[in-house]
Design a protein around this motif. Structure first.
Motif, PDB file in Angstrom:
ATOM      1  N   GLU A 110      -9.341  50.857 -23.527  1.00 35.94           N
ATOM      2  CA  GLU A 110      -9.031  49.609 -22.832  1.00 35.94           C
ATOM      3  C   GLU A 110      -7.587  49.590 -22.328  1.00 35.94           C
ATOM      4  N   LEU A 111      -6.668  50.082 -23.151  1.00 30.12           N
ATOM      5  CA  LEU A 111      -5.264  50.124 -22.724  1.00 30.12           C
ATOM      6  C   LEU A 111      -5.115  50.924 -21.445  1.00 30.12           C
ATOM      7  N   ALA A 112      -5.702  52.120 -21.424  1.00 30.68           N
ATOM      8  CA  ALA A 112      -5.556  52.985 -20.249  1.00 30.68           C
ATOM      9  C   ALA A 112      -6.280  52.411 -19.043  1.00 30.68           C
ATOM     10  N   LEU A 113      -7.485  51.893 -19.239  1.00 33.72           N
ATOM     11  CA  LEU A 113      -8.222  51.302 -18.120  1.00 33.72           C
ATOM     12  C   LEU A 113      -7.478  50.102 -17.548  1.00 33.72           C
ATOM     13  N   TRP A 114      -6.869  49.303 -18.421  1.00 33.39           N
ATOM     14  CA  TRP A 114      -6.111  48.156 -17.942  1.00 33.39           C
ATOM     15  C   TRP A 114      -4.904  48.601 -17.128  1.00 33.39           C
ATOM     16  N   LEU A 115      -4.185  49.617 -17.603  1.00 37.95           N
ATOM     17  CA  LEU A 115      -3.022  50.096 -16.860  1.00 37.95           C
ATOM     18  C   LEU A 115      -3.422  50.711 -15.523  1.00 37.95           C
ATOM     19  N   VAL A 116      -4.554  51.409 -15.488  1.00 39.20           N
ATOM     20  CA  VAL A 116      -5.073  51.922 -14.212  1.00 39.20           C
ATOM     21  C   VAL A 116      -5.394  50.758 -13.279  1.00 39.20           C
ATOM     22  N   ARG A 117      -6.064  49.753 -13.793  1.00 39.57           N
ATOM     23  CA  ARG A 117      -6.406  48.583 -12.972  1.00 39.57           C
ATOM     24  C   ARG A 117      -5.147  47.904 -12.454  1.00 39.57           C
ATOM     25  N   ARG A 118      -4.160  47.737 -13.327  1.00 35.81           N
ATOM     26  CA  ARG A 118      -2.927  47.047 -12.956  1.00 35.81           C
ATOM     27  C   ARG A 118      -2.144  47.807 -11.893  1.00 35.81           C
ATOM     28  N   GLU A 119      -2.123  49.144 -12.015  1.00 34.00           N
ATOM     29  CA  GLU A 119      -1.289  49.946 -11.129  1.00 34.00           C
ATOM     30  C   GLU A 119      -2.031  50.428  -9.886  1.00 34.00           C
ATOM     31  N   LEU A 120      -3.287  50.832 -10.048  1.00 36.72           N
ATOM     32  CA  LEU A 120      -4.029  51.470  -8.957  1.00 36.72           C
ATOM     33  C   LEU A 120      -5.109  50.574  -8.372  1.00 36.72           C
ATOM     34  N   GLY A 121      -5.435  49.483  -9.061  1.00 38.89           N
ATOM     35  CA  GLY A 121      -6.428  48.552  -8.529  1.00 38.89           C
ATOM     36  C   GLY A 121      -7.742  48.593  -9.292  1.00 38.89           C
ATOM     37  N   PRO A 122      -8.583  47.571  -9.087  1.00 39.99           N
ATOM     38  CA  PRO A 122      -9.847  47.497  -9.821  1.00 39.99           C
ATOM     39  C   PRO A 122     -10.847  48.580  -9.438  1.00 39.99           C
ATOM     40  N   GLY A 123     -10.771  49.074  -8.190  1.00 41.00           N
ATOM     41  CA  GLY A 123     -11.726  50.096  -7.768  1.00 41.00           C
ATOM     42  C   GLY A 123     -11.652  51.353  -8.617  1.00 41.00           C
ATOM     43  N   PRO A 124     -10.473  51.985  -8.748  1.00 38.71           N
ATOM     44  CA  PRO A 124     -10.376  53.168  -9.589  1.00 38.71           C
ATOM     45  C   PRO A 124     -10.768  52.903 -11.043  1.00 38.71           C
ATOM     46  N   ALA A 125     -10.375  51.748 -11.578  1.00 40.10           N
ATOM     47  CA  ALA A 125     -10.720  51.445 -12.970  1.00 40.10           C
ATOM     48  C   ALA A 125     -12.233  51.349 -13.149  1.00 40.10           C
ATOM     49  N   THR A 126     -12.900  50.680 -12.211  1.00 38.26           N
ATOM     50  CA  THR A 126     -14.353  50.561 -12.279  1.00 38.26           C
ATOM     51  C   THR A 126     -15.030  51.915 -12.115  1.00 38.26           C
ATOM     52  N   ASP A 127     -14.496  52.742 -11.225  1.00 36.42           N
ATOM     53  CA  ASP A 127     -15.064  54.082 -11.020  1.00 36.42           C
ATOM     54  C   ASP A 127     -14.918  54.946 -12.268  1.00 36.42           C
ATOM     55  N   ILE A 128     -13.788  54.819 -12.964  1.00 37.89           N
ATOM     56  CA  ILE A 128     -13.602  55.580 -14.200  1.00 37.89           C
ATOM     57  C   ILE A 128     -14.576  55.100 -15.267  1.00 37.89           C
ATOM     58  N   GLU A 129     -14.775  53.800 -15.363  1.00 38.70           N
ATOM     59  CA  GLU A 129     -15.764  53.281 -16.303  1.00 38.70           C
ATOM     60  C   GLU A 129     -17.140  53.875 -16.024  1.00 38.70           C
ATOM     61  N   ALA A 130     -17.512  53.950 -14.760  1.00 44.35           N
ATOM     62  CA  ALA A 130     -18.817  54.509 -14.401  1.00 44.35           C
ATOM     63  C   ALA A 130     -18.887  55.989 -14.774  1.00 44.35           C
ATOM     64  N   MET A 131     -17.799  56.721 -14.527  1.00 45.94           N
ATOM     65  CA  MET A 131     -17.776  58.140 -14.864  1.00 45.94           C
ATOM     66  C   MET A 131     -17.930  58.355 -16.367  1.00 45.94           C
ATOM     67  N   LEU A 132     -17.237  57.524 -17.157  1.00 45.12           N
ATOM     68  CA  LEU A 132     -17.283  57.652 -18.609  1.00 45.12           C
ATOM     69  C   LEU A 132     -18.529  57.011 -19.218  1.00 45.12           C
ATOM     70  N   GLU A 133     -19.282  56.251 -18.398  1.00 47.90           N
ATOM     71  CA  GLU A 133     -20.392  55.436 -18.899  1.00 47.90           C
ATOM     72  C   GLU A 133     -19.904  54.550 -20.042  1.00 47.90           C
ATOM     73  N   TYR A 134     -18.795  53.857 -19.774  1.00 46.65           N
ATOM     74  CA  TYR A 134     -18.168  52.988 -20.759  1.00 46.65           C
ATOM     75  C   TYR A 134     -17.660  51.741 -20.067  1.00 46.65           C
ATOM     76  N   GLU A 135     -17.942  50.579 -20.627  1.00 40.93           N
ATOM     77  CA  GLU A 135     -17.452  49.328 -20.060  1.00 40.93           C
ATOM     78  C   GLU A 135     -16.336  48.789 -20.956  1.00 40.93           C
TER      79      GLU A 135
END
Length: 207
Positions: free
Chosen positions: A174-199
């Protein structure tokens, strides 16, 4: 996707006794981010002193190829490990040595976000970085964090601007996904969640 340009540089701090999932999960999220943004992403393991092999909590040997260089980062992430076993390598041993807390205290500067998860937050506390600020840590270390002046917050991730902390071992995702979302935007964070199959789960506390 974020526009290409200045690299986003992330450093994950390594030390003997570090918890495997604490460092591996955030590293994978940050490293995967480069597949989903036009902005260059550089993520590396670093350690105080010379590059060396670190032995993690369950015996994994990790070659850390980069020394301490916080001036070359936009984000530093500090994992935990070993807090419950004071006689073994880990967070408590690093606090006793004093080298890593002093390095973290000296690293703080405008433009740098310092993050930590699990009992790695106690290294930030030893550095004086959590005093008087909203933060969280592993549930077994929360009383210590509060006694040392942290403003304990119940959220899974606590974002206080240049200080971002997260709860127990798995909260590194969650920490890393939040920092990705904060810095790079929700699109990359959502795409990483899909890649990891993790919400991402839990609450993110922000000002």
């Amino acid at each position: 996707m974020a526009d290409g340009g200045k690299p986003w540089r992330v450093q994950v701090v390594m030390f003997d006794g570090v918890e495997e999932l604490d460092f591996a999960a955030p590293y994978e999220v940050f490293a995967a981010a480069r597949f989903f943004t036009d902005r260059p992403v550089d993520v590396r393991y670093v350690t105080t002193g010379r590059p060396r092999t670190v032995r993690a909590a369950y015996g994994t040997a990790v070659r850390v190829g980069h020394g301490w260089a916080p001036e070359e980062a936009e984000v530093i992430v500090v994992p935990g490990g070993g807090y419950a076993r004071p006689e073994e390598p880990g967070v408590r041993a690093e606090i006793r040595r004093g080298v890593l807390p002093a390095a973290l205290a000296a690293a703080a500067r405008p433009g740098l976000t310092i993050g930590a998860l699990c009992t790695g937050v106690m290294l930030l506390s030893a550095a004086g970085l959590t005093r008087g600020r909203p933060c969280t840590t592993h549930h077994k270390a929360r009383p210590d964090l509060e006694r040392q002046g942290g403003l304990l917050t119940g959220a899974r991730v606590v974002d206080d601007g240049d200080l971002v902390t997260a709860g127990g071992i798995t909260s590194g995702l969650e920490l890393a996904l939040w920092l990705v979302r904060r810095e790079l935007g929700p699109g990359p964070a959502t795409d990483i969640e899909a890649m990891l199959e993790y919400e991402a789960r839990g609450t993110v506390w922000t000002r």
